[in-house]
Scaffold this motif. Structure first.
Motif, PDB file in Angstrom:
ATOM      1  N   GLY A  13       0.828  -1.200   0.000  1.00  0.00           N
ATOM      2  CA  GLY A  13       0.000   0.000   0.000  1.00  0.00           C
ATOM      3  C   GLY A  13       0.862   1.250   0.000  1.00  0.00           C
ATOM      4  N   GLU A  17       1.430   4.145  -3.017  1.00  0.00           N
ATOM      5  CA  GLU A  17       1.332   5.593  -2.771  1.00  0.00           C
ATOM      6  C   GLU A  17       2.533   6.321  -3.355  1.00  0.00           C
ATOM      7  N   GLY A  21      -0.497   6.131  -6.670  1.00  0.00           N
ATOM      8  CA  GLY A  21      -1.789   5.485  -6.478  1.00  0.00           C
ATOM      9  C   GLY A  21      -2.272   5.680  -5.052  1.00  0.00           C
ATOM     10  N   THR A  22      -3.238   4.902  -4.681  1.00  0.00           N
ATOM     11  CA  THR A  22      -3.743   4.973  -3.318  1.00  0.00           C
ATOM     12  C   THR A  22      -3.241   3.772  -2.527  1.00  0.00           C
ATOM     13  N   ARG A  23      -3.277   3.895  -1.234  1.00  0.00           N
ATOM     14  CA  ARG A  23      -2.858   2.804  -0.365  1.00  0.00           C
ATOM     15  C   ARG A  23      -3.743   1.579  -0.595  1.00  0.00           C
ATOM     16  N   THR A  24      -5.040   1.802  -0.751  1.00  0.00           N
ATOM     17  CA  THR A  24      -5.954   0.676  -0.982  1.00  0.00           C
ATOM     18  C   THR A  24      -5.627  -0.028  -2.294  1.00  0.00           C
ATOM     19  N   VAL A  59     -11.621   0.946  -6.614  1.00  0.00           N
ATOM     20  CA  VAL A  59     -10.208   0.628  -6.830  1.00  0.00           C
ATOM     21  C   VAL A  59     -10.057  -0.486  -7.862  1.00  0.00           C
ATOM     22  N   GLN A  62     -10.261   1.002 -11.236  1.00  0.00           N
ATOM     23  CA  GLN A  62      -9.040   1.743 -11.569  1.00  0.00           C
ATOM     24  C   GLN A  62      -7.902   0.793 -11.931  1.00  0.00           C
TER      25      GLN A  62
END
Length: 154
Positions: A13, A17, A21-24, A59, A62
């Motif tokens: 995660g 980042e 991107g995102t942690r999820t 997510v 994405q």
């Protein structure tokens, strides 16, 4: 998920980042790399990752659009996902395509400052040259990557 897998998932995660991107996103991608079975439903992903099904669905879309995961055909209406082969290579191709835009934008900057501002021009030229060099090398790097994978498969 056992504690070592949990640590891996959480660290991925953080890696994602760093890539913007995102942690999820990173956590979901990591879980899909180590889970058994290798494909998971949105409900299973939400439960394992401790996030809402809505967040997982967003997510997943994405990651699917970037080519990192793919939907697995099922007999039910349930969506199941797994890691897609070549996902990171696809992501890098998209990132490398942005290099062309950077070079063109820096060319515009060079035209704007003209020849009478040598300090500004030198900064622009160094940056432009870096992006142009990286762009030229990108295709070769990806070719070398594919060749190395083929060598491993032999």
């Amino acid at each position: 998920m056992d504690p070592r897998e949990g640590e891996f998932v959480d660290r991925m995660g953080l890696v994602m980042e760093r890539f913007g991107g995102t942690r999820t996103m990173g956590r979901m991608y990591a879980w899909l790399m180590v889970c058994d079975p290798p494909h998971q439903s949105l409900t299973e992903l939400a439960a394992r990752l401790g996030v809402s099904k809505t967040a997982v669905s967003t997510v997943a879309r994405q990651l699917e659009l970037t080519g990192m995961i793919e939907r697995v055909p099922t007999a039910s209406r349930e969506h199941r996902y797994q890691v897609a082969a070549g996902g990171w290579e696809h992501v890098m191709k998209v990132q490398f395509a942005a290099l062309r835009q950077a070079v063109e934008t820096l060319d515009l900057g060079l035209a704007a400052v003209g020849g009478d501002r040598p300090e500004q021009r030198a900064r622009l030229e160094e940056t432009r040259d870096f992006f142009a060099w990286t762009e030229r090398d990108a295709d070769d790097m990806l070719r070398r990557w594919r060749d190395s994978r083929e060598d491993l498969d032999r």
